[in-house]
Design an enzyme around this catalytic site. Sequence first.
Site, short mmCIF file in Angstrom:
data_model
loop_
_atom_site.label_atom_id
_atom_site.label_comp_id
_atom_site.label_asym_id
_atom_site.label_seq_id
_atom_site.Cartn_x
_atom_site.Cartn_y
_atom_site.Cartn_z
N HIS A 139 10.72 -42.49 -69.07
CA HIS A 139 9.64 -43.25 -69.72
C HIS A 139 8.54 -43.67 -68.75
O HIS A 139 8.23 -44.85 -68.55
CB HIS A 139 10.13 -44.38 -70.64
CG HIS A 139 11.14 -45.36 -70.10
ND1 HIS A 139 10.95 -46.11 -68.98
CD2 HIS A 139 12.34 -45.76 -70.60
CE1 HIS A 139 11.97 -46.91 -68.80
NE2 HIS A 139 12.84 -46.70 -69.76
N HIS A 196 25.25 -51.46 -72.97
CA HIS A 196 23.80 -51.43 -73.22
C HIS A 196 23.53 -50.33 -74.24
O HIS A 196 24.24 -49.32 -74.26
CB HIS A 196 23.12 -51.13 -71.87
CG HIS A 196 21.63 -51.07 -71.88
ND1 HIS A 196 20.83 -51.73 -72.78
CD2 HIS A 196 20.77 -50.39 -71.06
CE1 HIS A 196 19.56 -51.48 -72.51
NE2 HIS A 196 19.49 -50.67 -71.48
N GLU A 198 20.38 -48.78 -74.82
CA GLU A 198 19.27 -47.84 -74.64
C GLU A 198 19.82 -46.41 -74.72
O GLU A 198 20.97 -46.15 -74.38
CB GLU A 198 18.55 -48.09 -73.30
CG GLU A 198 17.23 -47.35 -73.25
CD GLU A 198 16.30 -47.75 -72.09
OE1 GLU A 198 16.69 -48.56 -71.23
OE2 GLU A 198 15.18 -47.22 -72.07
N ASP A 219 19.68 -43.69 -73.20
CA ASP A 219 20.30 -42.94 -72.10
C ASP A 219 21.79 -43.26 -71.98
O ASP A 219 22.54 -42.53 -71.34
CB ASP A 219 19.58 -43.18 -70.76
CG ASP A 219 19.34 -44.65 -70.44
OD1 ASP A 219 19.23 -45.46 -71.37
OD2 ASP A 219 19.26 -44.98 -69.24
N HIS A 243 18.85 -54.71 -68.72
CA HIS A 243 17.42 -54.59 -68.79
C HIS A 243 16.84 -54.80 -70.21
O HIS A 243 15.62 -54.89 -70.38
CB HIS A 243 17.11 -53.19 -68.20
CG HIS A 243 16.11 -52.32 -68.76
ND1 HIS A 243 16.31 -51.08 -69.30
CD2 HIS A 243 14.79 -52.55 -68.84
CE1 HIS A 243 15.20 -50.55 -69.67
NE2 HIS A 243 14.25 -51.39 -69.41
N ASP A 274 22.87 -50.99 -66.18
CA ASP A 274 21.60 -50.71 -65.47
C ASP A 274 21.50 -51.45 -64.13
O ASP A 274 20.80 -50.98 -63.22
CB ASP A 274 20.41 -51.12 -66.34
CG ASP A 274 20.03 -50.03 -67.34
OD1 ASP A 274 20.49 -48.89 -67.18
OD2 ASP A 274 19.26 -50.32 -68.28
N TYR A 303 14.14 -48.05 -58.48
CA TYR A 303 14.71 -48.38 -59.80
C TYR A 303 14.43 -49.84 -60.15
O TYR A 303 13.98 -50.17 -61.25
CB TYR A 303 16.22 -48.11 -59.78
CG TYR A 303 16.89 -48.26 -61.11
CD1 TYR A 303 17.02 -47.18 -61.97
CD2 TYR A 303 17.38 -49.49 -61.52
CE1 TYR A 303 17.63 -47.33 -63.20
CE2 TYR A 303 17.98 -49.65 -62.74
CZ TYR A 303 18.11 -48.56 -63.58
OH TYR A 303 18.70 -48.71 -64.81
N HIS A 356 23.74 -45.64 -63.54
CA HIS A 356 22.91 -44.57 -62.95
C HIS A 356 23.21 -44.47 -61.47
O HIS A 356 23.29 -45.48 -60.77
CB HIS A 356 21.42 -44.88 -63.08
CG HIS A 356 20.93 -45.00 -64.49
ND1 HIS A 356 20.79 -43.92 -65.33
CD2 HIS A 356 20.54 -46.08 -65.21
CE1 HIS A 356 20.33 -44.33 -66.50
NE2 HIS A 356 20.17 -45.64 -66.46
#
Length: 387
Positions: A24, A78, A80, A82, A144, A163, A191, A222
């Site tokens: 993004h 989370h 999101e 991903d 996040h 995250d 990051y 990640h």
Amino acid sequence: MLPKEIKKGIYWIGGIDWDLRNFHGYLTQRGSTYNSYLIIDEKVTLIDNVKYHLADEMINRISQIIDPAKIDYIIQNHIEMDHTGSLPTIMEKCSNAKIIASPKGVEGLQKHFRQNWNFRIVKSGDILDLGKRKLHFVQTPMVHWPDNMVTYCPEEKMLFSNDAFGQHLASSERFDDEFPFNIMMHEAAKYYANIVLPYGRQVQKALKIVGCLEIDTICPSHGLIIRKYIPQILEKYKEWSANEVEKKALIIYDTMWKSTEKLAHSVQEAFETKNYQTRMFNLQYTHISDIMTEILTAKYICIGSPTLNNNILPTVASFLTYLKGLAPKGRIGLAFGSYGWGGQSVGIVEKELESCGFEMLEQIKLQYIPDEKILEEKIKILISQIQ
Ligand code: FEO
């Protein structure tokens, strides 16, 4: 597509996104991973998912350990995409599995997927008994998204941090001690600067909680799993979340006929005479997400644009929009630029930096090719203002 056993009965079974170059708007030159973890206990538990296009890769890794139909719990730290893109695919294999998430997490998953799945809402302090191990949940909103939480396993001293503490970094190595430290820390900083920076206060709250836990392994969602450099990453998160800066000035600009560039060089020299580290970035050549990595530790942010059509150059506008969204605190700004007739650009840049909450130095605005004498005067004033 090998899974990796991290501790006895606990596996990394995520996906490696070698080709990812844009997350993004964040340039991810080194790709990324979406880390999912599988715990084999009396209750088989999957922690987090992967991006949709890596669902088969993750399921292949799980299948080398256990039949995915045997998964009892799926914890979504989370929501999101991903970390949830592969959720519909894995749910086809284990349709009775209970999906565990925070209140906002469950709400988001229901709105996103509109499936009649079996959900359980957990809050800070709730515990899930797997048999030999217990999982503790801690909500970490805005690190996040509002739904974020982390999962802690005291028996294994492991924190599944999602995250937090992540890096966009694709590699066959899974652990921090197997990979060049400086590259890992650079990617952790990038990051933080591009994802986590607006949420310093929330990070500090989360750090307080994490500081009370006994941890020997941090498993982010990640990049590399951290087991050797835990003190170093925690220390950096403390500094970054407190907006601690170095004696460093950034000069960020675009130029039309090299006059604003000339000003940029003079501004750089001014900071050099005051013994500042300086970095110059022409927005034509450096991606805004790489500049953000430098902003993470810079005290002064100087931005230059010539006037184009009574406005600023689009590259500068794009950078300012990105900067405002990431909201670094406690910086000092400078607006500068050359103009032909209208001359609106410097005022526009200054207003944008003021709206970021920056303290401002006296602007430098000169017409056409800057007159050496006038420029010298302006730089003298600038030097007198640099602390
Ligand atoms: Fe890695 Fe906020 O998702």
